[in-house]
Write a protein that holds these residues in place. Structure first.
Motif, mmCIF file in Angstrom:
data_model
loop_
_atom_site.group_PDB
_atom_site.id
_atom_site.type_symbol
_atom_site.label_atom_id
_atom_site.label_comp_id
_atom_site.label_asym_id
_atom_site.label_seq_id
_atom_site.Cartn_x
_atom_site.Cartn_y
_atom_site.Cartn_z
ATOM 1 N N THR A 10 0.835 -1.195 0.000
ATOM 2 C CA THR A 10 0.000 0.000 0.000
ATOM 3 C C THR A 10 0.872 1.248 0.000
ATOM 4 O O THR A 10 2.087 1.170 0.191
ATOM 5 N N SER A 11 0.228 2.385 -0.182
ATOM 6 C CA SER A 11 0.879 3.690 -0.077
ATOM 7 C C SER A 11 0.060 4.552 0.871
ATOM 8 O O SER A 11 -1.171 4.465 0.876
ATOM 9 N N VAL A 12 0.734 5.374 1.661
ATOM 10 C CA VAL A 12 0.024 6.283 2.567
ATOM 11 C C VAL A 12 0.552 7.700 2.382
ATOM 12 O O VAL A 12 1.735 7.905 2.114
ATOM 13 N N THR A 13 -0.350 8.663 2.522
ATOM 14 C CA THR A 13 0.015 10.069 2.372
ATOM 15 C C THR A 13 -0.199 10.859 3.653
ATOM 16 O O THR A 13 0.119 12.032 3.709
ATOM 17 N N LYS A 15 0.091 10.915 8.047
ATOM 18 C CA LYS A 15 0.714 10.285 9.210
ATOM 19 C C LYS A 15 -0.287 9.434 9.987
ATOM 20 O O LYS A 15 0.088 8.508 10.692
ATOM 21 N N ASN A 16 -1.571 9.721 9.833
ATOM 22 C CA ASN A 16 -2.602 8.927 10.515
ATOM 23 C C ASN A 16 -2.745 7.527 9.926
ATOM 24 O O ASN A 16 -3.332 6.653 10.554
ATOM 25 N N ASN A 17 -2.224 7.336 8.713
ATOM 26 C CA ASN A 17 -2.368 6.045 8.033
ATOM 27 C C ASN A 17 -1.090 5.211 8.011
ATOM 28 O O ASN A 17 -1.043 4.172 7.355
ATOM 29 N N ILE A 18 -0.058 5.664 8.707
ATOM 30 C CA ILE A 18 1.184 4.901 8.763
ATOM 31 C C ILE A 18 0.897 3.522 9.342
ATOM 32 O O ILE A 18 0.232 3.401 10.373
ATOM 33 N N LEU A 19 1.379 2.501 8.653
ATOM 34 C CA LEU A 19 1.084 1.126 9.064
ATOM 35 C C LEU A 19 1.843 0.731 10.334
ATOM 36 O O LEU A 19 2.959 1.179 10.563
ATOM 37 N N GLU A 20 1.202 -0.121 11.102
ATOM 38 C CA GLU A 20 1.876 -0.768 12.223
ATOM 39 C C GLU A 20 2.048 -2.223 11.825
ATOM 40 O O GLU A 20 1.086 -2.993 11.839
ATOM 41 N N ASN A 21 3.257 -2.577 11.440
ATOM 42 C CA ASN A 21 3.546 -3.916 10.930
ATOM 43 C C ASN A 21 4.018 -4.854 12.025
ATOM 44 O O ASN A 21 4.674 -4.434 12.970
ATOM 45 N N GLN A 22 3.700 -6.137 11.851
ATOM 46 C CA GLN A 22 4.309 -7.142 12.720
ATOM 47 C C GLN A 22 5.651 -7.570 12.140
ATOM 48 O O GLN A 22 6.478 -8.148 12.821
ATOM 49 N N PHE A 23 5.852 -7.275 10.842
ATOM 50 C CA PHE A 23 7.102 -7.625 10.170
ATOM 51 C C PHE A 23 8.162 -6.554 10.405
ATOM 52 O O PHE A 23 7.849 -5.377 10.572
ATOM 53 N N MET A 61 4.597 9.765 -1.246
ATOM 54 C CA MET A 61 3.956 9.027 -0.171
ATOM 55 C C MET A 61 4.898 7.953 0.345
ATOM 56 O O MET A 61 5.954 7.712 -0.239
ATOM 57 N N ILE A 62 4.501 7.328 1.419
ATOM 58 C CA ILE A 62 5.242 6.185 1.932
ATOM 59 C C ILE A 62 4.704 4.946 1.227
ATOM 60 O O ILE A 62 3.511 4.683 1.258
ATOM 61 N N ASP A 75 9.619 2.632 1.209
ATOM 62 C CA ASP A 75 10.170 3.667 0.331
ATOM 63 C C ASP A 75 9.584 5.003 0.780
ATOM 64 O O ASP A 75 8.389 5.260 0.595
ATOM 65 N N LEU A 76 10.426 5.827 1.405
ATOM 66 C CA LEU A 76 9.962 7.106 1.947
ATOM 67 C C LEU A 76 10.045 8.208 0.888
ATOM 68 O O LEU A 76 10.834 8.118 -0.052
ATOM 69 N N PRO A 77 9.227 9.267 1.040
ATOM 70 C CA PRO A 77 9.274 10.363 0.062
ATOM 71 C C PRO A 77 10.667 10.988 -0.012
ATOM 72 O O PRO A 77 11.381 11.061 0.993
ATOM 73 N N GLY A 78 11.025 11.433 -1.210
ATOM 74 C CA GLY A 78 12.300 12.122 -1.378
ATOM 75 C C GLY A 78 12.244 13.512 -0.765
ATOM 76 O O GLY A 78 11.182 14.129 -0.691
ATOM 77 N N TYR A 79 13.381 13.987 -0.319
ATOM 78 C CA TYR A 79 13.448 15.356 0.195
ATOM 79 C C TYR A 79 14.414 16.155 -0.673
ATOM 80 O O TYR A 79 15.194 15.591 -1.430
#
Length: 192
Positions: A10-13, A15-23, A61-62, A75-79
């Protein structure tokens, strides 16, 4: 380690949608157009897993990719330079910071730098942020195929001195001839 399976999650735009992974997660960060998406594709032996573009600032996006059903590439957004406008850069930088501080399964951050270009102030700020927050990281110097071996060694010495880091903190990579791929995958295997 060999990557046999890689899928886009997935992709998120926000901060409220940042995934919490078990991996376990491995994050990739760097200036726009430094080669984050190309590196992910090369490590995974896929051409179009992560979207690449000649236009700086394309990744807004992330992006999450599940690898071998056992860990995640992020893969984080470029700065830095972006043709999409300054107003978005603040959003992206806050999204990057929020992800880095929020992830509970982050094992390492790969900070990508173009070996031909000395680190910018934004690169240095990113490294200071990682050090201050005690986040594990390694630096990947990209586009090494553009330089001779002698010039690569010269650049590593300059980067090491400029960033006040030991040479062991750096990986050299070429997406063209795939040099450095095994070393990075071995490092990932060791930390996950």
């Amino acid at each position: 380690m060999e990557i046999k399976d890689a899928i886009y999650v997935t992709s998120v735009t926000s901060k409220n949608n940042i995934l919490e992974n078990q991996f376990s997660e491995i994050a990739f960060v760097g200036r726009s157009n430094v080669g984050k998406s190309s590196l992910i594709n090369m490590l995974c032996n896929r051409k179009r897993l992560a979207k690449t573009s000649a236009t700086p600032g394309k990744t807004k996006m992330i992006n999450y990719f599940q690898i071998n059903n056992s860990f995640i590439f992020v893969d984080l957004p470029g700065y830095g330079f972006s043709k999409t406008g300054k107003q978005y850069q603040e959003v992206w930088s806050s999204l990057i910071g929020e992800y880095l501080l929020k992830s509970k399964t982050l094992k390492s951050v790969f900070v990508l730098l173009d070996i031909r270009v000395m680190p910018s102030e934004k690169d240095k700020l990113m490294l200071e942020f990682l050090i201050y927050n005690n986040l594990p990281f390694k630096i990947i110097l990209t586009k090494t195929d553009k330089l001779s071996s002698a010039k690569q060694n010269q650049q590593i010495n300059l980067f090491s001195k400029d960033l006040k880091l030991r040479k062991e903190a750096f990986f050299l990579i070429s997406n063209i001839n795939r040099n450095g791929r095994k070393e990075i995958l071995d490092y990932i295997e060791a930390i996950i």
